[in-house]
Design a protein around this motif. Structure first.
Motif, PDB file in Angstrom:
ATOM      1  N   SER A   4       0.873  -1.196  -0.037  1.00 14.18           N
ATOM      2  CA  SER A   4      -0.101  -0.007   0.085  1.00 14.18           C
ATOM      3  C   SER A   4       0.681   1.260   0.059  1.00 14.18           C
ATOM      4  N   LYS A   5       2.148   1.238   0.594  1.00 16.02           N
ATOM      5  CA  LYS A   5       2.870   2.511   0.521  1.00 16.02           C
ATOM      6  C   LYS A   5       3.748   2.580  -0.640  1.00 16.02           C
ATOM      7  N   VAL A   6       3.612   1.682  -1.942  1.00 13.11           N
ATOM      8  CA  VAL A   6       4.239   1.960  -2.981  1.00 13.11           C
ATOM      9  C   VAL A   6       3.551   3.036  -4.032  1.00 13.11           C
ATOM     10  N   SER A   7       4.308   4.015  -4.318  1.00 16.29           N
ATOM     11  CA  SER A   7       3.551   5.113  -5.012  1.00 16.29           C
ATOM     12  C   SER A   7       3.448   4.686  -6.479  1.00 16.29           C
ATOM     13  N   ALA A   8       2.458   5.314  -7.136  1.00 16.04           N
ATOM     14  CA  ALA A   8       2.287   5.154  -8.467  1.00 16.04           C
ATOM     15  C   ALA A   8       3.437   5.491  -9.643  1.00 16.04           C
ATOM     16  N   GLU A   9       4.253   6.302  -9.109  1.00 16.23           N
ATOM     17  CA  GLU A   9       5.361   6.626  -9.880  1.00 16.23           C
ATOM     18  C   GLU A   9       6.550   5.411 -10.027  1.00 16.23           C
ATOM     19  N   TRP A  10       6.691   4.875  -8.652  1.00 14.32           N
ATOM     20  CA  TRP A  10       7.671   3.651  -8.472  1.00 14.32           C
ATOM     21  C   TRP A  10       7.085   2.639  -9.295  1.00 14.32           C
ATOM     22  N   LYS A  11       5.679   2.508  -9.247  1.00 12.51           N
ATOM     23  CA  LYS A  11       5.079   1.461  -9.973  1.00 12.51           C
ATOM     24  C   LYS A  11       5.545   1.552 -11.559  1.00 12.51           C
ATOM     25  N   LYS A  12       5.342   2.833 -12.078  1.00 14.30           N
ATOM     26  CA  LYS A  12       5.659   3.152 -13.251  1.00 14.30           C
ATOM     27  C   LYS A  12       7.050   3.001 -13.844  1.00 14.30           C
ATOM     28  N   ARG A  13       7.934   3.159 -12.939  1.00 15.32           N
ATOM     29  CA  ARG A  13       9.447   3.109 -13.013  1.00 15.32           C
ATOM     30  C   ARG A  13       9.802   1.471 -13.218  1.00 15.32           C
ATOM     31  N   VAL A  14       9.028   0.845 -12.203  1.00 20.27           N
ATOM     32  CA  VAL A  14       9.394  -0.547 -12.117  1.00 20.27           C
ATOM     33  C   VAL A  14       8.835  -1.001 -13.590  1.00 20.27           C
ATOM     34  N   LYS A  15       7.663  -0.765 -13.873  1.00 23.28           N
ATOM     35  CA  LYS A  15       7.030  -1.196 -15.193  1.00 23.28           C
ATOM     36  C   LYS A  15       7.861  -1.042 -16.503  1.00 23.28           C
ATOM     37  N   SER A  16       8.269   0.131 -16.415  1.00 20.78           N
ATOM     38  CA  SER A  16       9.192   0.771 -17.674  1.00 20.78           C
ATOM     39  C   SER A  16      10.645  -0.167 -17.787  1.00 20.78           C
ATOM     40  N   GLU A  17      10.898  -0.462 -16.352  1.00 23.98           N
ATOM     41  CA  GLU A  17      12.295  -1.118 -16.360  1.00 23.98           C
ATOM     42  C   GLU A  17      12.150  -2.463 -16.739  1.00 23.98           C
ATOM     43  N   TYR A  18      11.031  -3.050 -16.405  1.00 17.62           N
ATOM     44  CA  TYR A  18      10.809  -4.469 -16.521  1.00 17.62           C
ATOM     45  C   TYR A  18      10.367  -4.644 -18.133  1.00 17.62           C
ATOM     46  N   MET A  19       9.799  -3.661 -18.632  1.00 13.91           N
ATOM     47  CA  MET A  19       9.452  -3.899 -20.113  1.00 13.91           C
ATOM     48  C   MET A  19      10.770  -3.603 -20.869  1.00 13.91           C
ATOM     49  N   ARG A  20      11.597  -2.547 -20.339  1.00 18.24           N
ATOM     50  CA  ARG A  20      12.965  -2.570 -21.249  1.00 18.24           C
ATOM     51  C   ARG A  20      13.860  -3.848 -21.016  1.00 18.24           C
ATOM     52  N   PHE A 165       7.046 -13.350  -8.219  1.00 14.84           N
ATOM     53  CA  PHE A 165       7.986 -12.779  -9.164  1.00 14.84           C
ATOM     54  C   PHE A 165       7.643 -11.238  -9.532  1.00 14.84           C
ATOM     55  N   ILE A 166       6.268 -11.218 -10.111  1.00 19.59           N
ATOM     56  CA  ILE A 166       5.736 -10.143 -10.690  1.00 19.59           C
ATOM     57  C   ILE A 166       4.132 -10.186 -10.345  1.00 19.59           C
ATOM     58  N   ASP A 167       3.582  -8.824  -9.973  1.00 16.60           N
ATOM     59  CA  ASP A 167       2.131  -8.977  -9.578  1.00 16.60           C
ATOM     60  C   ASP A 167       1.331  -8.300 -10.685  1.00 16.60           C
ATOM     61  N   ASP A 168       0.123  -8.805 -10.944  1.00 14.48           N
ATOM     62  CA  ASP A 168      -0.682  -8.522 -12.242  1.00 14.48           C
ATOM     63  C   ASP A 168      -1.088  -6.963 -11.938  1.00 14.48           C
ATOM     64  N   GLN A 169      -1.216  -6.703 -10.790  1.00  7.53           N
ATOM     65  CA  GLN A 169      -1.613  -5.151 -10.531  1.00  7.53           C
ATOM     66  C   GLN A 169      -0.603  -4.261 -11.139  1.00  7.53           C
ATOM     67  N   LEU A 170       0.588  -4.626 -11.508  1.00  3.19           N
ATOM     68  CA  LEU A 170       1.730  -3.829 -12.064  1.00  3.19           C
ATOM     69  C   LEU A 170       1.254  -3.512 -13.377  1.00  3.19           C
ATOM     70  N   PHE A 171       0.432  -4.313 -14.005  1.00  2.88           N
ATOM     71  CA  PHE A 171       0.023  -3.937 -15.349  1.00  2.88           C
ATOM     72  C   PHE A 171      -1.328  -3.503 -15.656  1.00  2.88           C
ATOM     73  N   VAL A 172      -2.002  -3.234 -14.719  1.00  4.73           N
ATOM     74  CA  VAL A 172      -3.305  -2.498 -14.496  1.00  4.73           C
ATOM     75  C   VAL A 172      -3.276  -1.430 -13.728  1.00  4.73           C
ATOM     76  N   ASP A 173      -3.647  -0.098 -14.544  1.00  2.57           N
ATOM     77  CA  ASP A 173      -3.902   0.950 -13.900  1.00  2.57           C
ATOM     78  C   ASP A 173      -5.376   1.210 -13.215  1.00  2.57           C
ATOM     79  N   PRO A 174      -5.381   1.293 -12.102  1.00  2.42           N
ATOM     80  CA  PRO A 174      -6.627   1.483 -11.261  1.00  2.42           C
ATOM     81  C   PRO A 174      -7.580   2.526 -11.758  1.00  2.42           C
ATOM     82  N   GLY A 175      -7.094   3.582 -12.066  1.00  4.42           N
ATOM     83  CA  GLY A 175      -7.713   4.760 -12.468  1.00  4.42           C
ATOM     84  C   GLY A 175      -8.119   4.862 -13.839  1.00  4.42           C
ATOM     85  N   ALA A 176      -7.665   3.897 -14.578  1.00  7.43           N
ATOM     86  CA  ALA A 176      -8.119   3.904 -16.079  1.00  7.43           C
ATOM     87  C   ALA A 176      -9.599   3.147 -16.204  1.00  7.43           C
ATOM     88  N   CYS A 177      -9.693   2.610 -15.589  1.00  9.03           N
ATOM     89  CA  CYS A 177     -11.125   1.814 -15.448  1.00  9.03           C
ATOM     90  C   CYS A 177     -12.176   2.437 -14.766  1.00  9.03           C
TER      91      CYS A 177
END
Length: 188
Positions: A4-20, A165-177
């Motif tokens: 719950s303390k992981v910010s959206a910015e960190w999630k985006k950074r982790v996601k972009s690094e994972y995809m890279r 290893f990786i959580d599905d929530q990383l790929f879902v943006d809760p604000g978009a739905c």
């Protein structure tokens, strides 16, 4: 740190690094395949050129196979006879002894042949891609079959979640739905 303390910015950074990292791995694999393909093509081309040059040298020189030695019992051998009448009416008869030709193992039907320089060892398959359906009566008689099968594959079944290893929530943006259906991809 809790989830719950992981910010959206960190999630985006982790996601972009994972995809890279996935993209780098994919590109590296594609490059390795291209290099292997080019190397194999070069080796095969050189081999074909060497065979062609060897065949050309042999083709330039006349080649007659040596006559087979005449066996002592040729007069007793069964003979094949051919009679031929030419245009002028002359009849010619030829006789040759019948010989048995040993059978040759046929070459297996294949699209291409590629020589290998060594044997290749492969690892055993470590993921069970599907659980076979044996019928309800088989499962009723022997309920431990599926458990033993999964145990033989160390519990790895294709499609199961890889633990932690990786959580599905990383790929879902809760604000978009906005309509409550995450698989629809957004508002109406």
């Amino acid at each position: 740190m809790s989830k719950s303390k992981v910010s959206a910015e960190w999630k985006k950074r982790v996601k972009s690094e994972y995809m890279r990292l996935r993209q780098v791995k994919r590109f590296k694999r594609v490059d390795e395949v291209k290099v292997a393909w080019a190397r194999n093509l070069r080796i095969m081309s050189e081999s074909i050129e060497a065979q062609d040059s060897e065949n050309n040298e042999r083709a330039r020189k006349p080649f007659w196979p040596p006559p087979a030695p005449v066996p002592n019992h040729e007069s007793l051998m069964k003979r094949a006879e051919v009679t031929y009448t030419d245009a002028s009416g002359v009849v010619t008869t030829q006789q040759v002894p019948i010989r048995i030709i040993n059978s040759v193992n046929p070459i297996p039907t294949m699209y291409t042949w590629a020589p290998t320089q060594k044997n290749f060892m492969v690892e055993d398959e470590t993921v069970l891609h599907n659980i076979p359906y044996m019928g309800d009566e088989v499962l009723d008689q022997d309920g431990t079959f599926i458990e033993e099968l999964i145990k033989n594959y160390d519990g790895k079944v294709h499609g199961d979640k890889e633990g932690g290893f990786i959580d599905d929530q990383l790929f879902v943006d809760p604000g978009a739905c906005t309509d409550g259906f995450p698989d629809q991809g957004g508002g109406r």
